[in-house]
Design an enzyme around this catalytic site. Structure first.
Site, mmCIF file in Angstrom:
data_model
loop_
_atom_site.group_PDB
_atom_site.id
_atom_site.type_symbol
_atom_site.label_atom_id
_atom_site.label_comp_id
_atom_site.label_asym_id
_atom_site.label_seq_id
_atom_site.Cartn_x
_atom_site.Cartn_y
_atom_site.Cartn_z
ATOM 1 N N ASN A 5 0.868 -1.186 0.000
ATOM 2 C CA ASN A 5 0.000 0.000 0.000
ATOM 3 C C ASN A 5 0.902 1.233 0.000
ATOM 4 O O ASN A 5 1.524 1.539 1.004
ATOM 5 C CB ASN A 5 -0.885 -0.051 1.263
ATOM 6 C CG ASN A 5 -1.721 1.207 1.428
ATOM 7 O OD1 ASN A 5 -1.811 2.031 0.529
ATOM 8 N ND2 ASN A 5 -2.337 1.337 2.595
ATOM 9 N N TRP A 6 0.935 1.896 -1.142
ATOM 10 C CA TRP A 6 1.847 3.029 -1.275
ATOM 11 C C TRP A 6 1.295 4.324 -0.677
ATOM 12 O O TRP A 6 1.988 5.336 -0.662
ATOM 13 C CB TRP A 6 2.238 3.224 -2.746
ATOM 14 C CG TRP A 6 3.195 2.178 -3.237
ATOM 15 C CD1 TRP A 6 3.791 1.204 -2.469
ATOM 16 C CD2 TRP A 6 3.687 1.986 -4.574
ATOM 17 N NE1 TRP A 6 4.616 0.432 -3.249
ATOM 18 C CE2 TRP A 6 4.576 0.894 -4.550
ATOM 19 C CE3 TRP A 6 3.466 2.634 -5.781
ATOM 20 C CZ2 TRP A 6 5.238 0.430 -5.682
ATOM 21 C CZ3 TRP A 6 4.119 2.179 -6.918
ATOM 22 C CH2 TRP A 6 4.992 1.092 -6.870
ATOM 23 N N LYS A 7 0.029 4.299 -0.268
ATOM 24 C CA LYS A 7 -0.589 5.493 0.356
ATOM 25 C C LYS A 7 -0.329 6.726 -0.512
ATOM 26 O O LYS A 7 -0.299 6.606 -1.734
ATOM 27 C CB LYS A 7 -0.066 5.642 1.792
ATOM 28 C CG LYS A 7 -0.223 4.359 2.591
ATOM 29 C CD LYS A 7 0.039 4.511 4.056
ATOM 30 C CE LYS A 7 -0.131 3.159 4.733
ATOM 31 N NZ LYS A 7 -0.004 3.222 6.182
ATOM 32 N N HIS A 88 -9.335 1.207 4.998
ATOM 33 C CA HIS A 88 -8.067 1.329 5.730
ATOM 34 C C HIS A 88 -8.273 2.257 6.923
ATOM 35 O O HIS A 88 -9.055 3.200 6.860
ATOM 36 C CB HIS A 88 -6.991 1.872 4.789
ATOM 37 C CG HIS A 88 -5.623 1.830 5.385
ATOM 38 N ND1 HIS A 88 -5.192 2.773 6.286
ATOM 39 C CD2 HIS A 88 -4.616 0.940 5.253
ATOM 40 C CE1 HIS A 88 -3.962 2.461 6.670
ATOM 41 N NE2 HIS A 88 -3.589 1.349 6.059
ATOM 42 N N GLU A 90 -6.663 4.625 8.023
ATOM 43 C CA GLU A 90 -6.461 6.051 7.713
ATOM 44 C C GLU A 90 -7.688 6.629 7.028
ATOM 45 O O GLU A 90 -8.026 7.804 7.216
ATOM 46 C CB GLU A 90 -5.198 6.217 6.839
ATOM 47 C CG GLU A 90 -3.937 6.002 7.670
ATOM 48 C CD GLU A 90 -2.775 5.373 6.917
ATOM 49 O OE1 GLU A 90 -2.767 5.397 5.671
ATOM 50 O OE2 GLU A 90 -1.867 4.843 7.595
ATOM 51 N N GLU A 157 -5.295 -5.108 10.784
ATOM 52 C CA GLU A 157 -4.218 -4.140 10.990
ATOM 53 C C GLU A 157 -4.470 -3.364 12.275
ATOM 54 O O GLU A 157 -5.222 -2.373 12.269
ATOM 55 C CB GLU A 157 -4.168 -3.145 9.824
ATOM 56 C CG GLU A 157 -3.941 -3.766 8.477
ATOM 57 C CD GLU A 157 -3.392 -2.742 7.487
ATOM 58 O OE1 GLU A 157 -2.241 -2.903 7.076
ATOM 59 O OE2 GLU A 157 -4.107 -1.786 7.165
ATOM 60 N N GLY A 163 2.667 1.938 10.769
ATOM 61 C CA GLY A 163 3.633 3.025 10.619
ATOM 62 C C GLY A 163 4.387 3.367 11.893
ATOM 63 O O GLY A 163 5.036 4.402 11.979
ATOM 64 N N SER A 195 3.520 -2.467 10.213
ATOM 65 C CA SER A 195 4.977 -2.516 10.369
ATOM 66 C C SER A 195 5.601 -3.848 9.958
ATOM 67 O O SER A 195 6.580 -4.290 10.553
ATOM 68 C CB SER A 195 5.378 -2.151 11.803
ATOM 69 O OG SER A 195 4.934 -0.840 12.115
ATOM 70 N N GLY A 216 2.847 -1.290 4.271
ATOM 71 C CA GLY A 216 2.895 0.133 3.937
ATOM 72 C C GLY A 216 4.317 0.582 3.668
ATOM 73 O O GLY A 216 4.862 0.413 2.577
ATOM 74 N N GLY A 217 4.956 1.147 4.687
ATOM 75 C CA GLY A 217 6.287 1.751 4.553
ATOM 76 C C GLY A 217 7.303 0.885 3.825
ATOM 77 O O GLY A 217 8.019 1.361 2.936
#
Ligand code: PGA
Length: 234
Positions: A5-7, A88, A90, A157, A163, A195, A216-217
Site C-alpha cells: 500500500n503506497w498510500k 483502511h 487512515e 491491521e 507506521g 509494520s 505500507g512503509g
C-alpha cells in the site's frame, strides 16, 4: 498474498521506476501494489503481461451518479485494476469511512469483479481496555451481513502497529486471526498488516491463519517489498 500500500507516496517517475524494479525481481512471487489513484492507469499499462497486480487504495460503492470526487468499480476495472483496499484505518480516521460504507464498497467490488481487501483493526486504547475483539466484531458485522466471507480478503491491521515500527506479537496475531477464521470461512484470505518488513515477515507470516500481508512503509522500495515476498515464499 503480499500487497504493498503506497498510500500518498511516489509521483509518476518513482511509481514507474519501482514497478519496473518489481517486475524485474518478481520471478514466481505473488505481489500486488496500490499506487495513488491518478497513476493507476499508467501502472496497469506498465505491468500488463506480467504477474504483478495493481490494487486501488479506495473505491466508491455507487456505479455512477452525483458523487463529486469519487470513482467506481467500473472505472477501476476498465483500467485493469484487480483489487481494492477498503476501509483502511487512515480512511476511517481522516475521511469518515464507516463500517457500513466499507460493507457497501466491498459488495460493489464483488458484484463488479474486483477483489476487496477489507481492513479492520482496533486502536491502542481499545486494545488496552480489553475491547479489541468487540471492535473487530463490530467492524466486520455489516461487511459479513451482505458479503460471502469466502470471497473476501480481510486485513487485520491493529491501528497502533501501522507506521509505528511496532508489531503485534505472534501470540496477539494468532489469537485475532483464529477469531477471524472462526467468524469467516476457511476460504477467506486473512492478511496481517502493521509494520511488516523484511526482518519480521517470515515470523508474522508463519503464524497460523495468516495468509499474507498488507505492507505500507516497507513496500515503497522494490528491494524491501521483494525481500518480504521472498521471505514468505520460503
Ligand atoms: P505500515 O502500514 O506497514 O507502514 O505499518 C501498513 C498499512 O497501513 O497497511
Amino acid at each position: 498474498m503480499i500487497i504493498g500500500n503506497w498510500k500518498l507516496n511516489h509521483l509518476k517517475a518513482q511509481t514507474l521506476e519501482v514497478l519496473d524494479q518489481l517486475i524485474a525481481g518478481l520471478g514466481d512471487l505473488e505481489l500486488a501494489v496500490a499506487p495513488v489513484v491518478t497513476l493507476l492507469g499508467l501502472a496497469c499499462e506498465r505491468v500488463r503481461g506480467t504477474k504483478l497486480k495493481i490494487a486501488a487504495q479506495n473505491v466508491f460503492y455507487a456505479s455512477h451518479g452525483a458523487y463529486t470526487g469519487e470513482w467506481s468499480v467500473g472505472h477501476l476495472k476498465e483500467l485493469g485494476v484487480s483489487m481494492a483496499i477498503i476501509g483502511h484505518s487512515e480512511r476511517r480516521q481522516y475521511f469518515c469511512e464507516t463500517s457500513e460504507s466499507v460493507a457497501q464498497k466491498s459488495k460493489a467490488c464483488l458484484d463488479g469483479g474486483l477483489t476487496p481487501i477489507v481492513c479492520i483493526g482496533e486502536s491502542l486504547s481499545e486494545r488496552e481496555s480489553g475491547k479489541a475483539r468487540q471492535v473487530i466484531e463490530k467492524q466486520l458485522e455489516p461487511v459479513l451481513k451482505i458479503n460471502p466471507p469466502e470471497k473476501l480478503v480481510i486485513a487485520y491491521e491493529p491501528v497502533w502497529a501501522i507506521g509505528t515500527g511496532k508489531n503485534a506479537t505472534p501470540e496477539e496475531i494468532q489469537e485475532m486471526h483464529a477469531f477471524l477464521r472462526a467468524h469467516t470461512s476457511t476460504k477467506t484470505r486473512l492478511l496481517y498488516g502493521g509494520s511488516v518488513n523484511a526482518n519480521n515477515a517470515a515470523q508474522v507470516l508463519g503464524v497460523p491463519n495468516v495468509d499474507g500481508a498488507l505492507v505500507g512503509g516497507a513496500s515503497l522500495e522494490a528491494r524491501s517489498l521483494l525481500a518480504i515476498a521472498r521471505a514468505v515464499s520460503k
